[in-house]
Structure formats: C-alpha cells, structure tokens
Write a protein that holds these residues in place. Structure first.
Motif, PDB file in Angstrom:
ATOM      1  N   TYR A   4      -7.284  52.801 -24.812  1.00 34.94           N
ATOM      2  CA  TYR A   4      -6.223  53.103 -24.016  1.00 34.94           C
ATOM      3  C   TYR A   4      -4.699  53.719 -24.565  1.00 34.94           C
ATOM      4  O   TYR A   4      -4.705  53.370 -25.328  1.00 34.94           O
ATOM      5  CB  TYR A   4      -6.489  52.090 -23.307  1.00 34.94           C
ATOM      6  CG  TYR A   4      -7.928  52.066 -22.408  1.00 34.94           C
ATOM      7  CD1 TYR A   4      -8.608  53.005 -21.787  1.00 34.94           C
ATOM      8  CD2 TYR A   4      -8.291  51.276 -22.757  1.00 34.94           C
ATOM      9  CE1 TYR A   4      -9.656  51.845 -20.716  1.00 34.94           C
ATOM     10  CE2 TYR A   4      -9.418  49.982 -22.318  1.00 34.94           C
ATOM     11  CZ  TYR A   4     -10.055  51.462 -20.947  1.00 34.94           C
ATOM     12  OH  TYR A   4     -11.440  50.776 -20.826  1.00 34.94           O
ATOM     13  N   VAL A   5      -4.459  54.502 -23.576  1.00 34.73           N
ATOM     14  CA  VAL A   5      -3.012  54.847 -23.679  1.00 34.73           C
ATOM     15  C   VAL A   5      -2.530  53.880 -23.987  1.00 34.73           C
ATOM     16  O   VAL A   5      -2.294  52.812 -23.180  1.00 34.73           O
ATOM     17  CB  VAL A   5      -2.678  55.951 -22.580  1.00 34.73           C
ATOM     18  CG1 VAL A   5      -2.809  54.645 -21.334  1.00 34.73           C
ATOM     19  CG2 VAL A   5      -2.006  56.802 -23.105  1.00 34.73           C
ATOM     20  N   GLY A   6      -0.894  54.352 -24.464  1.00 33.40           N
ATOM     21  CA  GLY A   6      -0.459  53.051 -25.127  1.00 33.40           C
ATOM     22  C   GLY A   6      -0.216  52.676 -25.997  1.00 33.40           C
ATOM     23  O   GLY A   6       0.276  50.969 -26.472  1.00 33.40           O
ATOM     24  N   ARG A   7      -1.692  51.880 -26.312  1.00 38.29           N
ATOM     25  CA  ARG A   7      -1.886  50.768 -27.149  1.00 38.29           C
ATOM     26  C   ARG A   7      -2.259  50.601 -28.958  1.00 38.29           C
ATOM     27  O   ARG A   7      -2.116  51.877 -29.038  1.00 38.29           O
ATOM     28  CB  ARG A   7      -3.579  49.702 -26.407  1.00 38.29           C
ATOM     29  CG  ARG A   7      -3.340  49.491 -25.414  1.00 38.29           C
ATOM     30  CD  ARG A   7      -5.049  49.054 -25.350  1.00 38.29           C
ATOM     31  NE  ARG A   7      -4.784  47.680 -24.005  1.00 38.29           N
ATOM     32  CZ  ARG A   7      -6.192  47.456 -23.466  1.00 38.29           C
ATOM     33  NH1 ARG A   7      -6.536  47.239 -24.366  1.00 38.29           N
ATOM     34  NH2 ARG A   7      -5.793  47.062 -22.089  1.00 38.29           N
ATOM     35  N   LYS A   8      -2.034  49.903 -29.972  1.00 41.44           N
ATOM     36  CA  LYS A   8      -2.007  49.976 -31.246  1.00 41.44           C
ATOM     37  C   LYS A   8      -3.500  50.487 -31.389  1.00 41.44           C
ATOM     38  O   LYS A   8      -4.167  49.835 -31.254  1.00 41.44           O
ATOM     39  CB  LYS A   8      -1.224  49.047 -31.783  1.00 41.44           C
ATOM     40  CG  LYS A   8      -1.422  48.899 -33.351  1.00 41.44           C
ATOM     41  CD  LYS A   8      -0.455  48.247 -33.363  1.00 41.44           C
ATOM     42  CE  LYS A   8      -0.178  48.509 -35.570  1.00 41.44           C
ATOM     43  NZ  LYS A   8      -1.663  48.402 -35.885  1.00 41.44           N
ATOM     44  N   ALA A   9      -4.100  51.362 -32.068  1.00 44.03           N
ATOM     45  CA  ALA A   9      -4.501  51.851 -32.794  1.00 44.03           C
ATOM     46  C   ALA A   9      -5.048  51.154 -34.145  1.00 44.03           C
ATOM     47  O   ALA A   9      -4.416  50.713 -34.325  1.00 44.03           O
ATOM     48  CB  ALA A   9      -5.139  53.456 -33.600  1.00 44.03           C
ATOM     49  N   PRO A  10      -6.076  50.753 -34.670  1.00 49.94           N
ATOM     50  CA  PRO A  10      -6.575  49.841 -35.448  1.00 49.94           C
ATOM     51  C   PRO A  10      -7.009  50.625 -36.409  1.00 49.94           C
ATOM     52  O   PRO A  10      -6.214  51.445 -36.783  1.00 49.94           O
ATOM     53  CB  PRO A  10      -8.240  49.652 -34.802  1.00 49.94           C
ATOM     54  CG  PRO A  10      -8.605  51.070 -34.660  1.00 49.94           C
ATOM     55  CD  PRO A  10      -7.616  50.757 -33.548  1.00 49.94           C
ATOM     56  N   ASP A  11      -6.693  48.788 -38.000  1.00 51.71           N
ATOM     57  CA  ASP A  11      -5.823  49.756 -39.189  1.00 51.71           C
ATOM     58  C   ASP A  11      -7.142  50.414 -39.768  1.00 51.71           C
ATOM     59  O   ASP A  11      -7.070  51.268 -41.079  1.00 51.71           O
ATOM     60  CB  ASP A  11      -5.692  48.025 -39.786  1.00 51.71           C
ATOM     61  CG  ASP A  11      -4.549  47.572 -38.802  1.00 51.71           C
ATOM     62  OD1 ASP A  11      -3.402  48.124 -38.587  1.00 51.71           O
ATOM     63  OD2 ASP A  11      -4.559  45.855 -39.151  1.00 51.71           O
ATOM     64  N   SER A  12      -8.424  51.101 -39.324  1.00 58.75           N
ATOM     65  CA  SER A  12      -8.667  51.318 -39.865  1.00 58.75           C
ATOM     66  C   SER A  12     -10.107  51.183 -39.025  1.00 58.75           C
ATOM     67  O   SER A  12     -10.413  51.164 -38.445  1.00 58.75           O
ATOM     68  CB  SER A  12      -9.791  50.248 -41.767  1.00 58.75           C
ATOM     69  OG  SER A  12     -10.559  49.668 -40.742  1.00 58.75           O
ATOM     70  N   TRP A  13     -10.646  53.039 -39.351  1.00 59.99           N
ATOM     71  CA  TRP A  13     -12.225  53.016 -38.869  1.00 59.99           C
ATOM     72  C   TRP A  13     -13.103  53.970 -40.050  1.00 59.99           C
ATOM     73  O   TRP A  13     -12.907  54.385 -40.970  1.00 59.99           O
ATOM     74  CB  TRP A  13     -12.046  53.848 -37.705  1.00 59.99           C
ATOM     75  CG  TRP A  13     -11.299  55.097 -37.927  1.00 59.99           C
ATOM     76  CD1 TRP A  13     -11.100  56.263 -37.964  1.00 59.99           C
ATOM     77  CD2 TRP A  13      -9.308  55.529 -36.860  1.00 59.99           C
ATOM     78  NE1 TRP A  13     -10.299  56.573 -37.781  1.00 59.99           N
ATOM     79  CE2 TRP A  13      -8.738  56.745 -36.971  1.00 59.99           C
ATOM     80  CE3 TRP A  13      -9.058  53.967 -35.791  1.00 59.99           C
ATOM     81  CZ2 TRP A  13      -7.904  56.814 -36.677  1.00 59.99           C
ATOM     82  CZ3 TRP A  13      -7.211  54.632 -35.857  1.00 59.99           C
ATOM     83  CH2 TRP A  13      -7.395  56.573 -35.652  1.00 59.99           C
ATOM     84  N   ASP A  14     -14.127  54.239 -39.153  1.00 60.54           N
ATOM     85  CA  ASP A  14     -15.152  54.987 -39.668  1.00 60.54           C
ATOM     86  C   ASP A  14     -15.339  56.614 -40.128  1.00 60.54           C
ATOM     87  O   ASP A  14     -15.770  57.583 -40.634  1.00 60.54           O
ATOM     88  CB  ASP A  14     -16.718  54.423 -40.400  1.00 60.54           C
ATOM     89  CG  ASP A  14     -16.848  53.220 -41.256  1.00 60.54           C
ATOM     90  OD1 ASP A  14     -16.595  53.253 -42.923  1.00 60.54           O
ATOM     91  OD2 ASP A  14     -15.809  51.710 -40.764  1.00 60.54           O
ATOM     92  N   ALA A  15     -14.618  56.962 -37.921  1.00 61.90           N
ATOM     93  CA  ALA A  15     -15.113  57.854 -37.710  1.00 61.90           C
ATOM     94  C   ALA A  15     -14.039  57.999 -36.254  1.00 61.90           C
ATOM     95  O   ALA A  15     -14.141  56.555 -35.368  1.00 61.90           O
ATOM     96  CB  ALA A  15     -16.137  58.476 -37.064  1.00 61.90           C
ATOM     97  N   SER A  16     -13.364  58.613 -35.679  1.00 60.14           N
ATOM     98  CA  SER A  16     -12.460  58.911 -34.045  1.00 60.14           C
ATOM     99  C   SER A  16     -12.784  59.692 -33.237  1.00 60.14           C
ATOM    100  O   SER A  16     -13.122  60.859 -33.682  1.00 60.14           O
ATOM    101  CB  SER A  16     -11.725  58.249 -34.803  1.00 60.14           C
ATOM    102  OG  SER A  16     -10.686  59.737 -35.836  1.00 60.14           O
ATOM    103  N   VAL A  17     -12.889  59.504 -32.116  1.00 57.85           N
ATOM    104  CA  VAL A  17     -13.073  60.762 -31.532  1.00 57.85           C
ATOM    105  C   VAL A  17     -12.138  60.874 -29.971  1.00 57.85           C
ATOM    106  O   VAL A  17     -12.078  59.304 -29.965  1.00 57.85           O
ATOM    107  CB  VAL A  17     -14.655  59.863 -30.436  1.00 57.85           C
ATOM    108  CG1 VAL A  17     -15.024  61.534 -29.185  1.00 57.85           C
ATOM    109  CG2 VAL A  17     -16.065  60.827 -31.629  1.00 57.85           C
TER     110      VAL A  17
END
Length: 236
Positions: free
Chosen positions: A2-15
């Motif tokens: 959600y807006v304002g939250r920190k993104a995870p350190d890694s991912w395989d795909a993002s939308v």
C-alpha cells in the motif's frame, strides 16, 4: 504494498495498479479485486510484488507530495503498469489516469483494461491499438494479461529491482551486468529513459538505461548511461 509502505528487498515480478480511486468512502475500490485476480493467476516460482497507490483499509494517505513521490518510484520499478479505468464522468472521471497513461503507454510495460461501458476511452484505446498494448475488458482479463507479460519473472534484489524485466532479460544488459559483477560492481539504482519493443520475436528491444553503480574498488558511486540498439548490442 500500500502507498507509503516500504517495498520488499527482492521480488521476481512487480505490477503497479494504476487507475482512478473512488473519493466516496461508500464506493469500494477496484484494487482488492485486482490483487485477488493476480494472486489467483500468479504461477511463478517466486514473489510477485503488487503496488497499490491507496492506503490499507482504515489507513490514511500520506502528504500529497509524498504520495506522488511514492507512486513515481513504484511505477519506475514495476515490470507492468496495469491500467484499469472504469471511467464514469459523474462519479469516477479518472482524469489523473489520463496523465499517467500518457507517461507509460509507450513504455513497453503497459496493459490497458476498461469495461465496455467506460466513458471517453476512445483516445486511449486508439494508442493502445497503435502500439500493440494489451487491452482487456474485464479486470481478471487485465490481471492475466499483466502476468502473461512477466511470465515466470526474474529474481532481483536491491538496486536490481529498478531494472524492469524487458530490460533485465535482454542480452546486452545481461552481458554488461555479468561483466560488471565479475569486477565487483554493485547496481544501486536504474531508470529506463527510453524503450523500443523488439520489432520481431527474433530481435531484441532497444533501450536507454541510466544506472547508478558502486565500483568494486571502493570508489564513490557513479552514474552511467547504457544504450542498447536493435541488432547492434550495447553502444555505450
């Protein structure tokens, strides 16, 4: 996320879920249904990150400037910008969505979704057709189109997350990055400045990428530009 939250350190795909947000608290957002559709259809082996430019239930929006900054970073780091525009000029006009579509329609990462009854969509649909942007008329269909674009994804960590899959998978980038890592280079950040899809399945895309890297010798980080031209590999 959600807006304002920190993104995870890694991912395989993002939308990134782009489109109008209801201003009437009594009208539900379309994004939870989109998340559910993505979750149901995701068959990749790793993590799918989904960016939602709205707060969690009961939460608050950040300050306006912070909201815009979060959205810009999230879209830049997304493999697909999924537009869902159920436009109703009386209650959900989606005017900001027009601006965002204008910024991303030719990025090679857009998917356009809108129900058949959505109003004033002819201009957006025209350019989607002209550029081969996937168009879907249902929200589940748009989610599936987004996941077809990412396939099984590709694991990225830290600064690698700023390299979207169309560039990450390209042979010129893979070769440059392999050579850099062998020399101890760390990728801190990246920004796609320009992108041209591959003209045929046998060819690769063209792109211009600004990268921030930390050299392996401990020197200060530096900024460079990488240009990949169709049929010519890396030019700079």
């Amino acid at each position: 996320m959600y807006v304002g939250r920190k993104a995870p350190d890694s991912w395989d795909a993002s939308v990134y879920l782009c489109g109008p947000t209801p201003t009437d608290p009594a009208e539900p957002s379309w994004r939870p249904a989109a998340v559910a559709a993505l979750r149901a259809a995701w068959a990749g082996p790793g993590r799918l990150a989904v960016f939602l430019p709205e707060p969690a239930a009961g939460g608050d929006y950040p300050a306006y400037a912070d909201q815009i900054a979060w959205e810009e970073v999230a879209m830049r780091r997304s493999d697909v910008v999924l537009f869902w525009i159920p436009r109703d000029m009386a209650r959900l006009p989606g005017l900001v969505s027009n601006i965002k579509w204008g910024a991303w329609y030719d990025s090679g990462r857009a998917v356009l979704g809108a129900p058949p009854e959505a109003e004033r969509m002819a201009y957006l649909l025209h350019f989607a057709d002209a550029l081969g942007v996937p168009v879907e008329r249902t929200l589940p269909g748009a989610a599936e189109a987004a996941l077809r674009a990412v396939g099984t994804g590709g694991r990225r960590t830290g600064g690698e997350r700023a390299v979207p899959l169309p560039v990450w998978r390209s042979e010129p980038f893979r070769r440059w990055y392999a050579d850099g890592r062998a020399a101890g280079l760390r990728l801190l950040d990246a920004r796609v400045e320009w992108y041209e899809p591959a003209p045929s399945p046998a060819a690769g895309p063209a792109w211009l990428l600004t990268v921030t890297v930390a050299p392996g010798d401990g020197a200060a980080p530096s900024v460079a530009r990488l240009l990949a031209a169709q049929g010519q590999g890396m030019l700079m």
